[in-house]
Design a protein around this motif. Structure first.
Motif, PDB file in Angstrom:
ATOM      1  N   ILE A  16       0.396  -1.418   0.047  1.00  0.00           N
ATOM      2  CA  ILE A  16       0.660  -0.116  -0.125  1.00  0.00           C
ATOM      3  C   ILE A  16       1.138   1.352   0.089  1.00  0.00           C
ATOM      4  O   ILE A  16       1.793   0.982   0.433  1.00  0.00           O
ATOM      5  N   LYS A  17       0.380   2.446  -0.662  1.00  0.00           N
ATOM      6  CA  LYS A  17       1.985   2.738  -0.830  1.00  0.00           C
ATOM      7  C   LYS A  17       0.244   4.196  -0.812  1.00  0.00           C
ATOM      8  O   LYS A  17      -0.728   4.830  -1.688  1.00  0.00           O
ATOM      9  N   ALA A  18       1.208   5.754  -0.477  1.00  0.00           N
ATOM     10  CA  ALA A  18       0.650   6.392  -0.317  1.00  0.00           C
ATOM     11  C   ALA A  18       1.678   7.994  -0.068  1.00  0.00           C
ATOM     12  O   ALA A  18       2.671   7.260   0.915  1.00  0.00           O
ATOM     13  N   GLU A  46       1.236  -3.927   4.065  1.00  0.00           N
ATOM     14  CA  GLU A  46       2.314  -3.679   3.725  1.00  0.00           C
ATOM     15  C   GLU A  46       2.325  -2.100   3.499  1.00  0.00           C
ATOM     16  O   GLU A  46       2.022  -2.166   2.141  1.00  0.00           O
ATOM     17  N   VAL A  47       2.369  -1.324   4.215  1.00  0.00           N
ATOM     18  CA  VAL A  47       2.214  -0.117   3.962  1.00  0.00           C
ATOM     19  C   VAL A  47       3.782   1.091   3.651  1.00  0.00           C
ATOM     20  O   VAL A  47       4.020   1.261   5.211  1.00  0.00           O
ATOM     21  N   ILE A  48       3.999   1.317   2.570  1.00  0.00           N
ATOM     22  CA  ILE A  48       4.668   2.540   2.484  1.00  0.00           C
ATOM     23  C   ILE A  48       3.821   3.807   2.768  1.00  0.00           C
ATOM     24  O   ILE A  48       3.276   4.458   1.986  1.00  0.00           O
ATOM     25  N   TYR A  57       4.851   6.963 -11.359  1.00  0.00           N
ATOM     26  CA  TYR A  57       6.712   6.095 -12.238  1.00  0.00           C
ATOM     27  C   TYR A  57       6.516   5.718 -10.015  1.00  0.00           C
ATOM     28  O   TYR A  57       7.360   4.365 -10.753  1.00  0.00           O
ATOM     29  N   ASP A  58       6.512   6.389  -9.222  1.00  0.00           N
ATOM     30  CA  ASP A  58       6.406   6.317  -7.601  1.00  0.00           C
ATOM     31  C   ASP A  58       5.520   4.478  -7.388  1.00  0.00           C
ATOM     32  O   ASP A  58       6.245   3.576  -7.070  1.00  0.00           O
ATOM     33  N   LEU A 113       7.778   1.470  -6.380  1.00  0.00           N
ATOM     34  CA  LEU A 113       7.290   0.123  -5.206  1.00  0.00           C
ATOM     35  C   LEU A 113       6.702  -0.411  -6.117  1.00  0.00           C
ATOM     36  O   LEU A 113       6.355  -0.999  -5.442  1.00  0.00           O
ATOM     37  N   ARG A 114       6.011  -1.241  -7.004  1.00  0.00           N
ATOM     38  CA  ARG A 114       5.203  -1.737  -7.631  1.00  0.00           C
ATOM     39  C   ARG A 114       3.844  -1.554  -6.247  1.00  0.00           C
ATOM     40  O   ARG A 114       3.225  -3.453  -5.666  1.00  0.00           O
ATOM     41  N   ALA A 115       3.614  -1.100  -6.743  1.00  0.00           N
ATOM     42  CA  ALA A 115       2.277  -0.806  -5.501  1.00  0.00           C
ATOM     43  C   ALA A 115       0.840  -1.760  -5.700  1.00  0.00           C
ATOM     44  O   ALA A 115      -0.111  -1.897  -7.321  1.00  0.00           O
ATOM     45  N   ASP A 116       0.461  -2.143  -5.188  1.00  0.00           N
ATOM     46  CA  ASP A 116      -0.969  -2.891  -5.084  1.00  0.00           C
ATOM     47  C   ASP A 116      -1.780  -1.767  -4.855  1.00  0.00           C
ATOM     48  O   ASP A 116      -3.002  -2.227  -6.207  1.00  0.00           O
TER      49      ASP A 116
END
Length: 418
Positions: free
Chosen positions: A46-48, A77-79, A185-186, A190-193
């Motif tokens: 998870i990306k923020a 997994e939180v990023i 691109y981030d 990060l291969r964000a889901d």
RNA sequence: GGGCAGGUACCAAAGUGGCCAAAUGGGGCGGGCUGUAAACCCGCUGGGGAAACCCUUCGGAGGUUCGAAUCCUUCCCUGCCCA
């Protein structure tokens, strides 16, 4: 494990995650991916993203942080991604003044401040803090061009704020239209889901999907969260507008700020900032409208809840008592800022101080004109007596201590030091 | 590259030689009312001065004039149209 069990568990997670969101793009994908994550015992990523220029986390941010927390609760997994790359090149999107590029040190310092604050909500053990300069900083111009070739200008200009600016004849920097691509691109790096953001981020988040697809990745699921209105109830909460409540602010500040919001806004805050159930909030609203319940009491409860979130129950109790004393009973606050007044030996005869000099010298007013204005308008009071004369002198020869009040809220204890 | 329109206070926006520290609205601040509500009402909102008045400001730098936000020159910035 049975397929049906997995489906059920995924459904359960989904419902938990959906609460409070504005939009999930799209729901089936999220459900499917949750299910796969359970089956393969592989947490989702998870990306923020957050801007490194404003390390002061306020209640507006907490809406998002809470959602991140929900993902953590479910073992994902939180990023927490700090957009330091933008900081390094100097993001001009304030547009009045060109923002100074930040130095590495400043950014690191801000990142540290972030860390201290976000862990009031997020689990420090489970949170990955990352910086996008890690990959954006080393892109070659060839790679950047290749990236930009994957999107079109028309699609970038579709974005609402660009469209508006274009229409309004306002400038748009080239780097600004590049910004969504960088953010996208981030997600690739990060291969964000899943990417989380405020509703104002929807466009950028969606570009992420497109670009990930271009890079042969599964497109991320986009979840948007509502933007919290600031204390004025109109603009979104932001530091630059000054309508915010920082989560590191002292309890009585937070409490006081919450008490000053309008009634409709209070219900909104209940919804976005507390775990009170929606139907309960609705019931209260009706009670208040019918006059069976004093909105003030509801507001006090809200203020208490929010303070308790960041400072604990005891502090919340204290803030509530303090508030009642100062504003309902018009008393004095328990603690106030103390100002040490020292007299030069040459002045020792006098031991009194002109009120205007005091306000300016101790930086309580930005200029003498401003100080006089404040006095003339009745905004200054000493030991409970309004001061109307700008030539008034505060006498320190009899008593060494005076209580100064500026406006309604600012109290200072003036203490003579010898 | 050519043509045109602009740049005024925190923001938006009037003002186009003296009456301009600069209308008006928003924001902010103070006061009143109140639940420190919100809404509303009143006042203030460049600096210095008790005041008279003085000083610094209208994109930057020069100039014309007794006098410039206003006229001229030049530079910088922005938008639009054409290429």
């Amino acid at each position: 494990m049975e397929t049906n069990d997995l489906k059920l568990m995924a459904r359960e997670q989904f419902d938990y995650l959906k609460k409070g969101t504005v939009e999930i793009i799209n729901e089936e994908e999220l459900l499917a991916r949750l299910e796969r994550s359970l089956r393969e015992r592989r947490p989702l990523r998870i990306k923020a993203g957050f801007d490194p220029t404003a390390p002061d986390i306020h209640l507006g941010h907490t809406v998002l942080l809470r959602k991140m927390k929900h993902f953590q609760d479910l073992g994902h997994e939180v990023i927490f991604l700090i957009g330091d790359f933008t900081g390094l090149i100097g993001d001009p999107s304030g547009r009045s003044v060109t923002r100074k590029p930040m130095t590495r040190e400043e950014i690191n310092r801000n990142a540290e401040t972030y860390r201290q604050q976000i862990f009031k909500i997020l689990d420090p053990e489970k949170t990955i803090v990352d910086f996008n300069s890690r990959w954006l900083g080393s892109l070659t111009s060839f790679e950047i061009i290749t990236l930009t070739a994957k999107y079109t200008v028309a699609r970038l200009l579709e974005r609402d704020d660009f469209a508006l600016r274009l229409k309004g004849g306002l400038p748009i920097g080239v780097h600004e239209i590049l910004y969504p691509l960088m953010q996208a691109y981030d997600s690739v790096a990060l291969r964000a889901d899943v990417e989380l953001g405020g509703t104002d981020q929807k466009f950028n988040l969606l570009v992420g999907r497109d670009i990930q697809r271009e890079f042969g990745q599964e497109p991320q699921i986009v979840i948007t969260m509502p933007l919290l209105e600031g204390l004025d109830g109109v603009e979104k909460m932001s530091k630059s507008l000054g309508n915010y409540v920082g989560i590191t602010e002292p309890p009585k500040e937070i409490y006081g700020k919450i008490m000053s919001i309008s009634d409709p806004l209070m219900f909104r805050y209940y919804e976005l900032l507390t775990d009170i159930k929606l139907d309960q909030i609705e019931a209260w609203r009706k009670e208040a409208e019918a006059g069976r319940i004093n909105p003030r009491d509801l507001k006090a409860r809200l203020a208490w809840l929010i303070v308790a979130d960041f400072w604990g129950k005891e502090e919340a109790d204290k803030a509530a008592r303090e508030f009642d004393r100062v504003f309902r009973q018009k008393g004095m606050p328990e603690e106030m800022n103390e100002i040490a007044i020292s007299f030069l030996s040459a002045e020792k005869e006098e031991l009194s101080l002109n009120i205007v000099d005091l306000l300016v010298n101790y930086r309580l007013a930005p200029s003498r004109s401003e100080a006089k204005r404040l006095i003339r308008q009745g905004g200054v009071d000493l030991n409970g007596q309004r001061i109307e004369d700008i030539n008034f002198r505060i006498d320190f020869s009899q008593s060494k201590e005076h209580i100064l009040r500026l406006g309604k809220k600012k109290f200072f204890r003036l203490k003579r030091t010898d």
